[in-house]
Design a protein around this motif. Structure first.
Motif, mmCIF file in Angstrom:
data_model
loop_
_atom_site.group_PDB
_atom_site.id
_atom_site.type_symbol
_atom_site.label_atom_id
_atom_site.label_comp_id
_atom_site.label_asym_id
_atom_site.label_seq_id
_atom_site.Cartn_x
_atom_site.Cartn_y
_atom_site.Cartn_z
ATOM 1 N N ASP A 125 0.818 -1.205 0.000
ATOM 2 C CA ASP A 125 0.000 0.000 0.000
ATOM 3 C C ASP A 125 0.856 1.261 0.000
ATOM 4 O O ASP A 125 0.356 2.366 0.067
ATOM 5 N N GLU A 126 2.150 1.075 -0.089
ATOM 6 C CA GLU A 126 3.073 2.210 -0.146
ATOM 7 C C GLU A 126 3.309 2.609 -1.608
ATOM 8 O O GLU A 126 3.219 1.793 -2.509
ATOM 9 N N VAL A 127 3.619 3.868 -1.822
ATOM 10 C CA VAL A 127 3.980 4.332 -3.152
ATOM 11 C C VAL A 127 5.484 4.126 -3.295
ATOM 12 O O VAL A 127 6.267 4.786 -2.631
ATOM 13 N N ALA A 128 5.854 3.192 -4.130
ATOM 14 C CA ALA A 128 7.265 2.836 -4.282
ATOM 15 C C ALA A 128 7.614 2.776 -5.771
ATOM 16 O O ALA A 128 7.923 1.725 -6.306
ATOM 17 N N GLU A 129 7.543 3.927 -6.446
ATOM 18 C CA GLU A 129 7.766 3.951 -7.895
ATOM 19 C C GLU A 129 9.132 3.392 -8.283
ATOM 20 O O GLU A 129 9.262 2.746 -9.314
ATOM 21 N N GLU A 130 10.148 3.625 -7.461
ATOM 22 C CA GLU A 130 11.475 3.089 -7.754
ATOM 23 C C GLU A 130 11.428 1.563 -7.826
ATOM 24 O O GLU A 130 12.050 0.956 -8.696
ATOM 25 N N PHE A 131 10.680 0.949 -6.930
ATOM 26 C CA PHE A 131 10.529 -0.510 -6.930
ATOM 27 C C PHE A 131 9.869 -0.977 -8.212
ATOM 28 O O PHE A 131 10.336 -1.915 -8.859
ATOM 29 N N TRP A 132 8.765 -0.345 -8.619
ATOM 30 C CA TRP A 132 8.009 -0.785 -9.794
ATOM 31 C C TRP A 132 8.774 -0.578 -11.081
ATOM 32 O O TRP A 132 8.482 -1.238 -12.089
ATOM 33 N N GLN A 133 9.786 0.283 -11.082
ATOM 34 C CA GLN A 133 10.560 0.548 -12.282
ATOM 35 C C GLN A 133 11.762 -0.377 -12.449
ATOM 36 O O GLN A 133 12.398 -0.369 -13.497
ATOM 37 N N ARG A 134 12.065 -1.167 -11.429
ATOM 38 C CA ARG A 134 13.178 -2.117 -11.542
ATOM 39 C C ARG A 134 12.882 -3.106 -12.661
ATOM 40 O O ARG A 134 11.749 -3.532 -12.849
ATOM 41 N N GLU A 135 13.919 -3.482 -13.414
ATOM 42 C CA GLU A 135 13.732 -4.355 -14.576
ATOM 43 C C GLU A 135 13.102 -5.694 -14.199
ATOM 44 O O GLU A 135 12.200 -6.174 -14.879
ATOM 45 N N ASP A 136 13.562 -6.291 -13.096
ATOM 46 C CA ASP A 136 13.032 -7.597 -12.699
ATOM 47 C C ASP A 136 11.604 -7.506 -12.157
ATOM 48 O O ASP A 136 10.891 -8.498 -12.111
ATOM 49 N N LYS A 160 9.818 -9.935 -3.658
ATOM 50 C CA LYS A 160 10.778 -8.957 -4.157
ATOM 51 C C LYS A 160 10.654 -7.640 -3.400
ATOM 52 O O LYS A 160 11.648 -6.981 -3.126
ATOM 53 N N TYR A 161 9.417 -7.264 -3.045
ATOM 54 C CA TYR A 161 9.234 -6.014 -2.316
ATOM 55 C C TYR A 161 9.827 -6.097 -0.920
ATOM 56 O O TYR A 161 10.436 -5.134 -0.452
ATOM 57 N N VAL A 162 9.698 -7.226 -0.260
ATOM 58 C CA VAL A 162 10.302 -7.416 1.067
ATOM 59 C C VAL A 162 11.818 -7.264 0.962
ATOM 60 O O VAL A 162 12.445 -6.574 1.766
ATOM 61 N N ARG A 163 12.422 -7.904 -0.055
ATOM 62 C CA ARG A 163 13.880 -7.770 -0.249
ATOM 63 C C ARG A 163 14.261 -6.325 -0.563
ATOM 64 O O ARG A 163 15.275 -5.826 -0.091
ATOM 65 N N TYR A 164 13.447 -5.659 -1.362
ATOM 66 C CA TYR A 164 13.688 -4.256 -1.698
ATOM 67 C C TYR A 164 13.698 -3.397 -0.426
ATOM 68 O O TYR A 164 14.578 -2.548 -0.245
ATOM 69 N N GLN A 165 12.730 -3.624 0.457
ATOM 70 C CA GLN A 165 12.681 -2.876 1.718
ATOM 71 C C GLN A 165 13.886 -3.193 2.594
ATOM 72 O O GLN A 165 14.438 -2.298 3.244
ATOM 73 N N GLU A 166 14.295 -4.452 2.643
ATOM 74 C CA GLU A 166 15.458 -4.845 3.436
ATOM 75 C C GLU A 166 16.722 -4.173 2.922
ATOM 76 O O GLU A 166 17.550 -3.694 3.688
ATOM 77 N N GLU A 167 16.864 -4.123 1.595
ATOM 78 C CA GLU A 167 18.030 -3.448 0.997
ATOM 79 C C GLU A 167 18.030 -1.966 1.325
ATOM 80 O O GLU A 167 19.059 -1.387 1.626
ATOM 81 N N ALA A 168 16.854 -1.349 1.262
ATOM 82 C CA ALA A 168 16.743 0.081 1.561
ATOM 83 C C ALA A 168 17.083 0.356 3.024
ATOM 84 O O ALA A 168 17.749 1.345 3.336
ATOM 85 N N SER A 169 16.664 -0.547 3.920
ATOM 86 C CA SER A 169 16.971 -0.378 5.347
ATOM 87 C C SER A 169 18.467 -0.547 5.599
ATOM 88 O O SER A 169 19.051 0.158 6.421
#
Length: 107
Positions: free
Chosen positions: A39-50, A95-104
Motif C-alpha cells: 500500500d506504499e507508493v514505491a515507484e522506484e521498486f516498480w521501475q526495476r527491470e526484474d 521482491k518487495y520485502v527484499r527491496y525494503q530490506e536493501e533500503a533499510s
C-alpha cells in the motif's frame, strides 16, 4: 507499463474498437496488482527491470481476464483463482520485502 497494443496482441484483437475498454481494464489491473503487493507508493521498486516485467505480465493476464469475463451471467464455471496472477503477486511481494530490506541496510 504494458500497453494496449500488448493487450490486443495477447487477446488476438485486430481492431481498435475496444481500445477505451482495454485501457480501463489495463489501468485497473495494474492498480489492483500494485495494491495487492504493497500500500506504499514505491515507484522506484516498480521501475526495476526484474519487477516491471512481472508487473506487465500480471497486468496483461488480469486485464485479459476482465475482458474475457465481461458478462454478469456466464454459462460456464470460472476458476475464481487466477493461478498466473496469484503466482506473480506472490513473487512481487517477496521482491518487495527484499527491496525494503536493501533500503533499510543502505540507511
Amino acid at each position: 507499463m504494458a500497453t494496449i497494443a500488448d493487450l490486443e496482441l495477447s487477446l488476438r484483437i485486430d481492431d481498435e474498437a475496444d481500445d477505451r475498454l482495454l485501457a480501463g481494464y489495463l489501468n485497473t489491473a495494474e492498480s489492483y496488482i500494485k495494491n495487492a503487493v504493497t500500500d506504499e507508493v514505491a515507484e522506484e521498486f516498480w521501475q526495476r527491470e526484474d519487477v516491471s516485467s512481472l508487473l506487465d505480465t500480471a497486468s496483461l493476464a488480469l486485464a485479459a481476464t476482465y475482458y474475457n469475463n465481461r458478462l454478469v451471467v456466464v454459462t460456464t464455471n470460472i476458476n475464481p483463482v487466477d493461478l498466473t496472477l496469484s503466482a506473480i503477486i506472490g513473487s512481487l511481494r517477496g521482491k518487495y520485502v527484499r527491496y525494503q530490506e536493501e533500503a533499510s541496510a543502505d540507511g
